[in-house]
Write a protein that holds these residues in place. Structure first.
Motif, PDB file in Angstrom:
ATOM      1  N   GLU A 155       0.877  -7.892  44.452  1.00 15.95           N
ATOM      2  CA  GLU A 155       1.903  -6.893  44.746  1.00 15.95           C
ATOM      3  C   GLU A 155       3.193  -7.526  45.244  1.00 15.95           C
ATOM      4  O   GLU A 155       4.259  -6.918  45.164  1.00 15.95           O
ATOM      5  CB  GLU A 155       1.368  -5.907  45.789  1.00 15.95           C
ATOM      6  N   GLU A 156       3.117  -8.750  45.739  1.00 15.88           N
ATOM      7  CA  GLU A 156       4.307  -9.415  46.249  1.00 15.88           C
ATOM      8  C   GLU A 156       4.972 -10.306  45.207  1.00 15.88           C
ATOM      9  O   GLU A 156       5.951 -10.976  45.502  1.00 15.88           O
ATOM     10  CB  GLU A 156       3.951 -10.239  47.494  1.00 15.88           C
ATOM     11  N   GLU A 157       4.402 -10.341  43.984  1.00 17.90           N
ATOM     12  CA  GLU A 157       5.043 -11.096  42.916  1.00 17.90           C
ATOM     13  C   GLU A 157       6.354 -10.415  42.529  1.00 17.90           C
ATOM     14  O   GLU A 157       6.520  -9.202  42.715  1.00 17.90           O
ATOM     15  CB  GLU A 157       4.124 -11.179  41.690  1.00 17.90           C
ATOM     16  N   GLU A 205       1.339 -20.990  46.817  1.00 19.65           N
ATOM     17  CA  GLU A 205       2.048 -21.036  45.539  1.00 19.65           C
ATOM     18  C   GLU A 205       1.501 -22.144  44.647  1.00 19.65           C
ATOM     19  O   GLU A 205       1.382 -21.988  43.426  1.00 19.65           O
ATOM     20  CB  GLU A 205       3.544 -21.248  45.783  1.00 19.65           C
ATOM     21  N   HIS A 206       1.156 -23.271  45.247  1.00 19.36           N
ATOM     22  CA  HIS A 206       0.597 -24.391  44.495  1.00 19.36           C
ATOM     23  C   HIS A 206      -0.737 -23.998  43.864  1.00 19.36           C
ATOM     24  O   HIS A 206      -0.995 -24.269  42.672  1.00 19.36           O
ATOM     25  CB  HIS A 206       0.417 -25.580  45.442  1.00 19.36           C
ATOM     26  N   GLU A 222      -8.294 -17.382  50.862  1.00 21.10           N
ATOM     27  CA  GLU A 222      -8.401 -17.755  52.271  1.00 21.10           C
ATOM     28  C   GLU A 222      -7.035 -18.137  52.846  1.00 21.10           C
ATOM     29  O   GLU A 222      -6.650 -17.675  53.926  1.00 21.10           O
ATOM     30  CB  GLU A 222      -9.383 -18.912  52.430  1.00 21.10           C
ATOM     31  N   LEU A 223      -6.294 -18.977  52.116  1.00 19.68           N
ATOM     32  CA  LEU A 223      -4.981 -19.403  52.596  1.00 19.68           C
ATOM     33  C   LEU A 223      -3.995 -18.238  52.642  1.00 19.68           C
ATOM     34  O   LEU A 223      -3.166 -18.151  53.553  1.00 19.68           O
ATOM     35  CB  LEU A 223      -4.425 -20.518  51.709  1.00 19.68           C
ATOM     36  N   TYR A 224      -4.087 -17.347  51.666  1.00 22.44           N
ATOM     37  CA  TYR A 224      -3.181 -16.201  51.654  1.00 22.44           C
ATOM     38  C   TYR A 224      -3.449 -15.286  52.846  1.00 22.44           C
ATOM     39  O   TYR A 224      -2.516 -14.736  53.452  1.00 22.44           O
ATOM     40  CB  TYR A 224      -3.318 -15.423  50.351  1.00 22.44           C
ATOM     41  N   ALA A 249       4.217  -5.160  38.950  1.00 23.73           N
ATOM     42  CA  ALA A 249       3.141  -5.402  39.903  1.00 23.73           C
ATOM     43  C   ALA A 249       3.154  -4.386  41.039  1.00 23.73           C
ATOM     44  O   ALA A 249       2.097  -3.906  41.470  1.00 23.73           O
ATOM     45  CB  ALA A 249       3.244  -6.826  40.451  1.00 23.73           C
ATOM     46  N   SER A 250       4.328  -4.031  41.528  1.00 22.35           N
ATOM     47  CA  SER A 250       4.423  -3.096  42.648  1.00 22.35           C
ATOM     48  C   SER A 250       4.090  -1.659  42.249  1.00 22.35           C
ATOM     49  O   SER A 250       3.895  -0.801  43.113  1.00 22.35           O
ATOM     50  CB  SER A 250       5.836  -3.138  43.243  1.00 22.35           C
TER      51      SER A 250
END
Length: 676
Positions: A217-219, A299-300, A262-264, A101-102
């Motif tokens: 990218e943060e996975e 995450e949910h 939105e939450l991210y 991913a990165s």
């Protein structure tokens, strides 16, 4: 970063045409696995897909899109109708490969550096408010941007006249003359010199619009990004384009995606505020708690999105879908109407029908008779308490039966003589929301469907003496809805014959459910509180289904007790122990859920005692499963900081009555549980 050789991409057939080319004059469409147009102001040239290039000119193998009612802007390459396999091959073989991913942005930059012309081509820079022609003088591959200048002559289309030459020059100066590649549409060129450039820009644009997520990218970098994210999202995109995903599930996915984005964004703001603060104040501690809560919520939602993106899992779980049908209620004068279909019937048949149907039901009420030559028209004309009598015949229907009142549909004859066949593609065949809908004596045949043959959104629907030839799912009983099905035959579903949602009521008496993927699927929502369904099964024969006779979906790992139910992951490894079989099967690409089955083939034995004993076993097994589900469900809600309103919502048994059923020749057994 590992190097890769870049060859000519699929989607660029040679002059003789290869396996990628479309026949001359043929335009790709969603029905062929190609993407629909995204609502821009261009339309495809009818000859654009000829093997020898557009409009008879040898050179380019790509089509062209001409402005729709617009003469100022030049034609552009028509690249947004690529097939699924073209995009799949491009991302897997030429762009992303086995990157993490990165590494995605770096791999895309490397790909562009090899195939993209750095200068000498024109493009239309398109935003929501203007379209303007620019010339590309350089490409910054690392930032995925093109260095541009305004075209000469200046060509611009906008919603108002404020975007003058001077205005656009100032805007470009603010942007340092750098524009994201995905905002550029390459101007058509017959030579073929810029074919690879046009396709490369399209692949970048499509990737960042439909595939990439801001949180990717943060996975963790322990997995192949293409396999884990690109392939399932690409398949879902084309499944939606080709109408293979129910509209309700699509709406749920889009809503979840918006919520997650939105939450991210909020999570990033909180995290950045903490990282720039050097103090150890109470405000910072509060921010850390808020950030942790936002992270858990993100995450949910990400897990829910992954389930829908996985083609093996997306149909297993329930999704909310509310029928918007409005009941008409009683007529102003309180009269009821007997609707008769078709309009041409013999006089003696009509006389017998009136004596048989009208007199016994009149009870002194004022009942009128209306004759129709169209079945959909007859049902649409119904008010509360009306009856539709359908005479023998084969009725082809292109539309949906929307029944919002208490209406009765009754076939006058044997079901095999009164066939209602669905024509045309769409979500539903029968949508029922009436308080007391009754359907009897009909054979319903469904083709080319997305959802089930009958969808009960709310209210009660009774089916009696019907034959249901399904296509996808059979009957769906949604939350708070009720199904009573008697003496009917259901077969052919590619999914479950009957889907039972939480909080519903389902009574099945003396039916045959066979030759489906699963016989009965008892659904679960993804970590949402709900009531268990109320299910009654009496003297049904559930046989010859590909999977299980009855499948219960539930969260959490299954604790298997006793030596008769061993569990092993991987391919199915059945272990025989008397008449019982236990197996575990891996499903999906990540955190594979387990299907654990406890065979109850005692239903095949002759005699009432054997059937009764088997019914008790399945009832006990489901009762134990419900208890385990309750425990895991509460733990999940607790982890998310959610308090349940009703601590005992799963304390009651799911099965009200199970008696005299027979399970025969189902591929994986009589009863299974699907664990996620």
């Amino acid at each position: 970063m590992c190097g890769r050789s870049v060859m000519a991409e699929p989607g660029l057939p040679g002059p003789q045409g290869d396996g990628w080319a479309l026949p001359p004059g043929r335009a790709a469409g969603p029905q062929d696995g190609a993407e629909e147009a995204d609502g821009d102001a261009y339309q495809e040239d009818a000859d654009s897909w000829s093997d020898s290039g557009s409009r008879g000119n040898v050179g380019t193998a790509l089509g062209r899109a001409v402005p729709d009612g617009n003469v100022l802007l030049p034609d552009i390459f028509h690249t947004d109708h690529l097939f699924f396999y073209e995009r799949f091959s491009a991302y897997q073989d030429y762009i992303l490969g086995d990157c993490k991913a990165s590494e995605v942005k770096g791999f895309i930059a490397e790909y562009l550096e090899k195939v993209l012309e750095p200068s000498g081509w024109q493009a239309v820079w398109r935003t929501d408010v203007f379209h303007v022609v620019v010339g590309v003088v350089d490409v910054d591959y690392s930032s995925l941007k093109a260095v541009v200048q305004l075209g000469d002559p200046f060509l611009c289309e906008s919603r108002d006249s404020s975007f003058t030459l001077e205005c656009m020059q100032e805007l470009l100066e603010l942007k340092q003359y750098q524009i994201l590649l995905q905002e550029l549409w390459v101007v058509y060129d017959e030579s073929g010199e810029f074919d690879q450039t046009a396709l490369a820009v399209e692949h970048v644009r499509f990737f960042y619009r439909w595939i990439w997520r801001t949180w990717d990218e943060e996975e963790e970098d322990e997995f192949d990004y293409f396999v884990r994210c690109v392939e399932p999202r690409l398949r879902l995109h084309y499944d939606i384009l080709e109408h293979r995903v129910p509209s309700g599930l699509v709406a749920d996915y889009q809503k979840l995606l918006s919520q997650c984005e939105e939450l991210y964004g909020k999570f990033l703001n909180v995290r950045n505020s903490i990282s720039t603060s050097d103090s150890d104040s109470e405000v910072e501690n509060v921010s850390m708690v808020e950030g942790l809560k936002l992270y858990e919520e993100v995450e949910h939602l990400k897990q829910k999105l992954k389930v829908i993106e996985n083609p093996q899992l997306r149909y297993v779980f329930g999704y909310q879908k509310y029928g918007s049908l409005q009941a008409k209620g009683l007529r102003t004068m309180g009269t009821k109407v007997l609707h008769v279909v078709p309009s041409t019937i013999k006089a003696d048949e009509f006389q017998w029908m009136v004596m048989d149907k009208l007199y016994p039901k009149s009870g002194g009420e004022d009942i009128q008779v209306q004759v129709h030559n169209d079945l959909l028209t007859a049902v649409s004309a119904c008010y509360e308490g009306d009856t539709v009598v359908i005479f023998p015949g084969h009725y082809i229907v292109d539309g949906v039966f929307c029944i919002a009142d208490s209406v009765e549909l009754e076939g006058y004859g044997m079901p095999d003589d009164i066939v209602i066949e669905k024509q045309g593609k769409g979500d539903n065949f029968f949508d029922c929301t009436g308080a007391d809908v009754r359907i009897s004596g009909l054979k319903l045949v469904q083709h080319d469907a997305v959802e089930g043959i009958i969808n009960i959104h709310r209210g009660k629907t009774t089916l009696e003496n019907c034959v249901l030839q399904c296509e996808t799912t059979g009957i769906t009983v949604r939350m708070s809805a009720e199904l009573v099905m008697k003496n009917s035959d259901l077969y052919g579903a590619k999914g479950a014959g009957v889907e039972i949602y939480p909080g519903s009521t389902c009574t099945l008496v003396h039916n045959g459910i066979h030759h489906c993927k699963e016989g009965i699927l008892i659904k679960s929502f993804l970590d949402e509180p709900y009531d268990v369904p109320k299910i009654t099964m009496v003297k049904n024969v559930i046989h010859n289904n590909e999977g299980y006779g009855v499948v219960l979906v539930r969260p959490g790992p299954l604790e298997v007790k006793g030596a008769s139910a061993p569990t092993t992951k991987g391919n199915t490894q059945p272990t025989q122990s008397g008449d019982e079989t236990a197996s575990v099967e891996e499903v999906g690409q990540e955190q594979p859920p387990e299907c654990v089955t406890d065979e109850l083939e005692c239903y095949e034995q002759a005699g009432t005692s054997g059937q009764t004993e088997g019914n008790c076993e399945i009832a006990n097994e489901l009762g134990a499963t419900a208890a385990k589900k309750s425990k895991m469900h509460k733990k999940r809600l607790s982890d998310l900081g959610i308090t349940e309103a009703d601590e005992n919502f799963l304390s009651q048994d799911m099965f009200v009555s199970v008696e005299g059923n027979q399970f025969k020749w189902n591929g994986k057994g009589s009863f299974g549980t699907f664990v996620f």
